[in-house]
Design a protein around this motif. Structure first.
Motif, PDB file in Angstrom:
ATOM      1  N   HIS A  66      13.700   1.098  -1.980  1.00 58.24           N
ATOM      2  CA  HIS A  66      12.924   1.950  -1.217  1.00 58.24           C
ATOM      3  C   HIS A  66      13.835   3.012  -0.757  1.00 58.24           C
ATOM      4  O   HIS A  66      14.899   2.933  -0.531  1.00 58.24           O
ATOM      5  CB  HIS A  66      12.136   1.164  -0.240  1.00 58.24           C
ATOM      6  N   TYR A  67      12.918   3.970  -0.018  1.00 60.09           N
ATOM      7  CA  TYR A  67      13.528   5.156   0.570  1.00 60.09           C
ATOM      8  C   TYR A  67      14.574   4.743   1.801  1.00 60.09           C
ATOM      9  O   TYR A  67      14.008   3.816   2.607  1.00 60.09           O
ATOM     10  CB  TYR A  67      12.664   5.937   1.172  1.00 60.09           C
ATOM     11  N   ALA A  68      15.611   5.178   1.565  1.00 63.85           N
ATOM     12  CA  ALA A  68      16.442   4.593   2.708  1.00 63.85           C
ATOM     13  C   ALA A  68      16.958   5.850   3.867  1.00 63.85           C
ATOM     14  O   ALA A  68      17.299   5.270   4.897  1.00 63.85           O
ATOM     15  CB  ALA A  68      17.708   4.107   2.234  1.00 63.85           C
TER      16      ALA A  68
ATOM     17  N   ASP B 237       5.322   7.907  -2.560  1.00 60.93           N
ATOM     18  CA  ASP B 237       6.293   7.767  -1.211  1.00 60.93           C
ATOM     19  C   ASP B 237       6.012   9.092  -0.554  1.00 60.93           C
ATOM     20  O   ASP B 237       5.623   9.104   0.852  1.00 60.93           O
ATOM     21  CB  ASP B 237       7.533   7.209  -1.533  1.00 60.93           C
ATOM     22  N   GLU B 238       6.217  10.001  -1.073  1.00 58.16           N
ATOM     23  CA  GLU B 238       5.938  11.523  -0.609  1.00 58.16           C
ATOM     24  C   GLU B 238       4.813  11.673   0.070  1.00 58.16           C
ATOM     25  O   GLU B 238       4.562  12.132   1.252  1.00 58.16           O
ATOM     26  CB  GLU B 238       6.404  12.553  -1.567  1.00 58.16           C
ATOM     27  N   LEU B 239       3.547  11.369  -0.648  1.00 56.63           N
ATOM     28  CA  LEU B 239       2.530  11.282  -0.213  1.00 56.63           C
ATOM     29  C   LEU B 239       2.069  10.327   1.071  1.00 56.63           C
ATOM     30  O   LEU B 239       1.549  10.927   2.241  1.00 56.63           O
ATOM     31  CB  LEU B 239       1.120  10.911  -1.261  1.00 56.63           C
TER      32      LEU B 239
ATOM     33  N   SER C 202       2.296   5.478   9.345  1.00 67.50           N
ATOM     34  CA  SER C 202       2.348   3.829   8.813  1.00 67.50           C
ATOM     35  C   SER C 202       2.629   3.923   7.257  1.00 67.50           C
ATOM     36  O   SER C 202       2.316   2.909   6.887  1.00 67.50           O
ATOM     37  CB  SER C 202       1.328   2.833   9.303  1.00 67.50           C
ATOM     38  N   GLY C 203       2.789   5.074   6.899  1.00 66.75           N
ATOM     39  CA  GLY C 203       2.778   5.151   5.444  1.00 66.75           C
ATOM     40  C   GLY C 203       4.392   5.315   4.900  1.00 66.75           C
ATOM     41  O   GLY C 203       5.378   5.418   5.772  1.00 66.75           O
ATOM     42  N   GLY C 204       4.743   4.599   3.693  1.00 66.23           N
ATOM     43  CA  GLY C 204       6.006   4.610   3.277  1.00 66.23           C
ATOM     44  C   GLY C 204       6.058   3.778   1.698  1.00 66.23           C
ATOM     45  O   GLY C 204       5.031   3.457   1.180  1.00 66.23           O
ATOM     46  N   GLY C 205       7.100   3.606   1.342  1.00 66.77           N
ATOM     47  CA  GLY C 205       7.073   3.118   0.078  1.00 66.77           C
ATOM     48  C   GLY C 205       8.223   3.783  -0.861  1.00 66.77           C
ATOM     49  O   GLY C 205       9.398   4.198  -0.358  1.00 66.77           O
TER      50      GLY C 205
ATOM     51  N   ALA D 286       3.656   3.184  -3.441  1.00 62.86           N
ATOM     52  CA  ALA D 286       3.808   3.239  -1.842  1.00 62.86           C
ATOM     53  C   ALA D 286       2.300   2.772  -1.271  1.00 62.86           C
ATOM     54  O   ALA D 286       1.472   2.471  -1.792  1.00 62.86           O
ATOM     55  CB  ALA D 286       4.047   4.746  -1.303  1.00 62.86           C
ATOM     56  N   GLY D 287       2.357   2.792   0.207  1.00 61.64           N
ATOM     57  CA  GLY D 287       1.333   2.387   0.768  1.00 61.64           C
ATOM     58  C   GLY D 287       1.110   2.993   2.367  1.00 61.64           C
ATOM     59  O   GLY D 287       1.963   3.465   2.650  1.00 61.64           O
ATOM     60  N   ILE D 288      -0.179   2.837   2.747  1.00 60.80           N
ATOM     61  CA  ILE D 288      -0.333   3.075   4.234  1.00 60.80           C
ATOM     62  C   ILE D 288      -0.968   2.042   4.734  1.00 60.80           C
ATOM     63  O   ILE D 288      -1.834   1.407   4.398  1.00 60.80           O
ATOM     64  CB  ILE D 288      -1.326   4.391   4.243  1.00 60.80           C
TER      65      ILE D 288
END
Length: 321
Positions: free
Chosen positions: A82-84, A282-284, A290-293, A298-300
Motif C-alpha cells: 500500500h501507499y507508504a 487511492d488518489e480518489l 478516513s480514505g486510503g488504499g 482503495a476505500g473510505i
C-alpha cells in the motif's frame, strides 16, 4: 523479548503470515482485525529487543506507531504494497514495500522465501484480485485447472471473511482463521482436512453474493463508473469488497464503488479502478477523511452522508476516459 505479528485480516495478510511462520515458526502475539482496521501497530506496546512483523497495512497509516516502537528499541520487519509515503530510517527497520498494482504482500513474502510456499502466495494473490499475478506464480507449480480453481476459491473466501464493521460481522475472527490455516504447509491440506471451515466460508460467500447481485446501480453512475449502495446489514458489510472485485472482473473497463450504509448514517466505501487501468482508486479515496488504499483498490471507512454527492462527482470524474 516478545514477538508480535501484525497483519491485515484479509486473504493477503493471512497468506503472507502463513508463509513466514511456516518458514520461521514463532510464538508471537497476533495483532489483527477486520480488513479496514489498518492502524494496527498502535496496539503494540514494544520494548527493547522485541521483534515485530508487520504485513499488508499501510506504513503511512502506521507511521507514528512505527516510529514509537523503533524508538523503544524493537526490531521491525515491514512488508506491504500500500501507499507508504516517506519510510523512516532506522537500523532496526527492514522493509519490503512495493506499491506496483500487480503486487501484493503474499507475493513479496514469496519472493523473500524463494517460492518455498508458493501455493499460499497464489492463494493470497487470488484473494487480492490479482488473477494474472497469481496465475504467473502458479505456472511453474504444474497445477491442474481444478487445483488452480480451488486456490482461487479459497483466496476469495479468505478475503470475503475479512470484511465487516467489527469482528461480530465476520464468519471467523481473522486471528482464529490464521490459526486454522497456518497448520498446513499447503492450502490443499487445509481444504481437505478443514472441510467444515472451508464449506462454511463458501456457503456464506455464495449466499451474500446472491443478495448483492440483486442490488441496482444508483443515480450518478456512468458507463465508465458505477456506484452501488448496499443496506446496513451484516451480509452487506461482509460482501462489499469481494462484490467490488467481482464487478471489476465482469466489467474490466469500468470503475466501481460499492457503498454500504452504516449505523451512523454514513457509508463504508470500496472503490475498484478498472481492471484494464489499475490506477486512481487511492488518489480518489485519500481526498476524503478516513480514505486510503492502493492504486487499483482503495476505500473510505466513514464517508459522511452529506459528502455522498461530492464523492459521486469526484468518483465519476476520476475515472472519465
Amino acid at each position: 523479548m516478545a514477538d508480535f505479528d501484525v497483519f491485515n485480516g484479509d486473504a493477503d495478510g493471512i497468506c503472507a503470515l502463513v508463509q513466514l511462520r511456516l518458514a520461521e515458526p514463532r510464538d508471537a502475539k497476533l495483532v489483527t482485525g477486520v480488513k479496514r482496521d489498518i492502524e494496527l501497530l498502535s496496539q503494540v506496546e514494544a520494548q527493547a529487543g522485541d521483534r515485530i512483523t508487520v504485513l499488508d497495512v499501510s506504513l503511512d497509516k502506521n507511521r507514528d506507531a512505527l516510529q514509537r516502537v523503533l524508538a523503544a528499541g524493537a526490531e521491525v520487519l515491514y512488508i506491504d504494497h500500500h501507499y507508504a509515503g516517506e519510510i523512516p530510517e532506522s537500523a532496526r527497520l527492514t522493509t519490503a514495500i512495493n506499491e506496483a498494482p500487480d503486487v501484493c504482500t503474499s507475493l513479496l513474502v514469496n519472493g523473500r522465501l524463494d517460492n518455498r510456499y508458493a501455493e499460499w502466495a497464489v492463494t493470497g494473490a487470488f484473494g487480492d484480485n490479482l488473477k494474472r499475478s497469481a496465475e504467473a506464480i502458479a505456472r511453474p507449480l504444474g497445477l491442474s485447472a481444478g487445483q488452480l480453481q480451488q486456490l482461487e476459491d479459497l483466496g476469495i473466501y479468505l478475503n470475503y471473511n475479512g470484511y465487516g464493521e467489527n469482528l461480530e460481522d465476520l464468519l471467523f475472527a481473522p486471528a482464529a482463521l490464521f490459526n486454522l490455516v497456518s497448520q498446513h504447509a499447503s492450502p490443499f491440506d487445509f481444504i481437505r482436512s478443514g472441510r467444515e471451515h472451508f464449506d462454511r466460508l463458501a456457503e456464506g460467500y455464495r449466499t451474500d453474493m446472491d443478495r448483492a447481485a440483486s442490488t441496482p446501480t444508483i443515480a450518478g453512475s456512468t458507463e465508465h463508473a458505477a456506484l452501488i449502495v448496499l443496506p446496513d446489514a451484516a451480509w452487506a458489510r461482509r460482501v462489499c469488497g469481494v462484490y467490488s472485485n467481482d464487478l471489476t472482473n465482469l466489467h474490466p473497463d469500468r470503475a466501481h464503488a460499492v457503498l454500504t450504509e452504516k449505523h451512523n448514517g454514513h457509508y463504508l466505501v470500496s472503490v475498484r479502478a478498472p481492471l484494464n487501468r489499475k490506477k486512481g482508486a487511492d488518489e480518489l479515496c485519500r481526498k476524503f477523511p478516513s480514505g486510503g488504499g492502493r492504486s487499483a483498490a482503495a476505500g473510505i471507512n466513514d464517508l459522511p452522508a452529506d459528502q455522498l454527492g461530492a464523492f459521486t462527482k469526484a468518483f465519476t470524474a476520476q475515472f472519465e476516459v
